[in-house]
Scaffold this active site. Structure first.
Site, mmCIF file in Angstrom:
data_model
loop_
_atom_site.group_PDB
_atom_site.id
_atom_site.type_symbol
_atom_site.label_atom_id
_atom_site.label_comp_id
_atom_site.label_asym_id
_atom_site.label_seq_id
_atom_site.Cartn_x
_atom_site.Cartn_y
_atom_site.Cartn_z
ATOM 1 N N ASN A 117 10.120 2.454 3.258
ATOM 2 C CA ASN A 117 9.296 1.588 4.102
ATOM 3 C C ASN A 117 9.769 0.146 4.158
ATOM 4 O O ASN A 117 9.091 -0.709 4.729
ATOM 5 C CB ASN A 117 7.839 1.659 3.638
ATOM 6 C CG ASN A 117 7.259 3.029 3.887
ATOM 7 O OD1 ASN A 117 7.687 3.736 4.794
ATOM 8 N ND2 ASN A 117 6.283 3.415 3.087
ATOM 9 N N GLY A 124 0.786 -1.220 0.000
ATOM 10 C CA GLY A 124 0.000 0.000 0.000
ATOM 11 C C GLY A 124 0.821 1.274 0.000
ATOM 12 O O GLY A 124 0.292 2.345 -0.299
ATOM 13 N N ASP A 125 2.099 1.182 0.333
ATOM 14 C CA ASP A 125 3.013 2.322 0.233
ATOM 15 C C ASP A 125 4.421 1.749 0.098
ATOM 16 O O ASP A 125 5.244 1.853 1.005
ATOM 17 C CB ASP A 125 2.910 3.235 1.446
ATOM 18 C CG ASP A 125 3.717 4.518 1.280
ATOM 19 O OD1 ASP A 125 4.382 4.689 0.226
ATOM 20 O OD2 ASP A 125 3.693 5.361 2.198
ATOM 21 N N ALA A 126 4.671 1.130 -1.042
ATOM 22 C CA ALA A 126 5.913 0.382 -1.242
ATOM 23 C C ALA A 126 7.081 1.260 -1.653
ATOM 24 O O ALA A 126 7.998 0.812 -2.347
ATOM 25 C CB ALA A 126 5.686 -0.716 -2.274
#
Length: 254
Positions: free
Chosen positions: A184, A178-180
């Site tokens: 992260n 979802g926020d690669a």
């Protein structure tokens, strides 16, 4: 895609008054000071503080009221994903009229945008590709209760999504991070992934929803030319159509 402004702050960050008791509990003496070093500030006003207290090394994320950050959603997703992969162990959550917070135990490793890895993209980038493939292969789609499909995201879009109503066919359904973006994923001293953070958007979707964002993030963090290396390490050929679509969808509200 627009360039993100999330970054490591240049100096101490003011601590919201309502967060001071939380920091004092988890960070020990001195953690309730008016300002503390922060490890990250993001584009919508959230701040992450690193603490070391009675529970050891922990992080405390803060989201001011009215921002798009949903730390309760992140806590639920982190607890679910922890059965399969190393993600932050949630220690405490809370909220008041000023904002919300999430305290989690620190994972080993350093962010892939730590200066050590920014200086060694030839190691970091292929490791990131392998890490995202590991993520997609490990998490079971059928057991995932969270959605990150195109219809779900279009319903929550904050920009003009009229041109995005007809997505390309799904390549492969996975549990997306979802926020690669590069920051992260955490990397150990040998360059291998040791964990993943920032899971508030985790959910089932086409793997290109992650791949499109992960690859453009390489340009932001390491400079141009690394996207083919990432895709090769992940094990997939470039897909310009799906990449363009999912980057445009990200821009109207990830």
């Amino acid at each position: 895609m627009s360039v993100p402004i999330s970054q490591v702050p240049a100096g101490p960050v003011p601590v919201p008054p309502s967060l001071r008791p939380v920091l004092a509990r988890w960070g020990g003496p001195g953690a309730d000071l008016p300002a503390l070093p922060a490890v990250w500030v993001n584009a919508v006003g959230g701040t992450t503080f690193a603490l070391r207290g009675p529970a050891g090394a922990v992080f405390c994320k803060w989201a001011p009221a009215g921002t798009a950050l949903d730390l309760a959603a992140e806590a639920r997703r982190s607890r679910w994903a922890a059965a399969w992969l190393p993600v932050p162990r949630v220690l405490a959550t809370g909220a008041d009229e000023h904002g919300s917070w999430l305290v989690s135990r620190a994972l080993p490793g350093r962010s892939a945008v730590d200066p050590r890895w920014l200086a060694r993209p030839q190691v970091a980038v292929p490791s990131l590709g392998r890490a995202l493939r590991r993520w997609h292969d490990a998490l079971p789609v059928r057991e995932c209760p969270f959605d990150w499909s195109v219809p779900h995201r279009l319903a929550r879009a904050v920009g003009d999504a009229s041109a995005l109503r007809t997505p390309p066919p799904v390549d492969r359904l996975v549990v997306c991070h979802g926020d690669a973006c590069s920051p992260n994923t955490l990397l150990g001293e040998d360059g291998a992934a040791t964990g993943w953070v920032d899971l508030s958007a985790l959910g089932v979707g086409d793997r290109w929803a992650d791949l499109a964002v992960a690859t453009v993030s390489l340009d932001w963090n390491y400079g141009p030319g690394w996207q083919p290396v990432f895709l090769d390490a992940y094990g997939v050929a470039a897909d310009p159509v799906r990449t363009a679509y999912y980057r445009a969808l990200w821009d109207v509200g990830p």
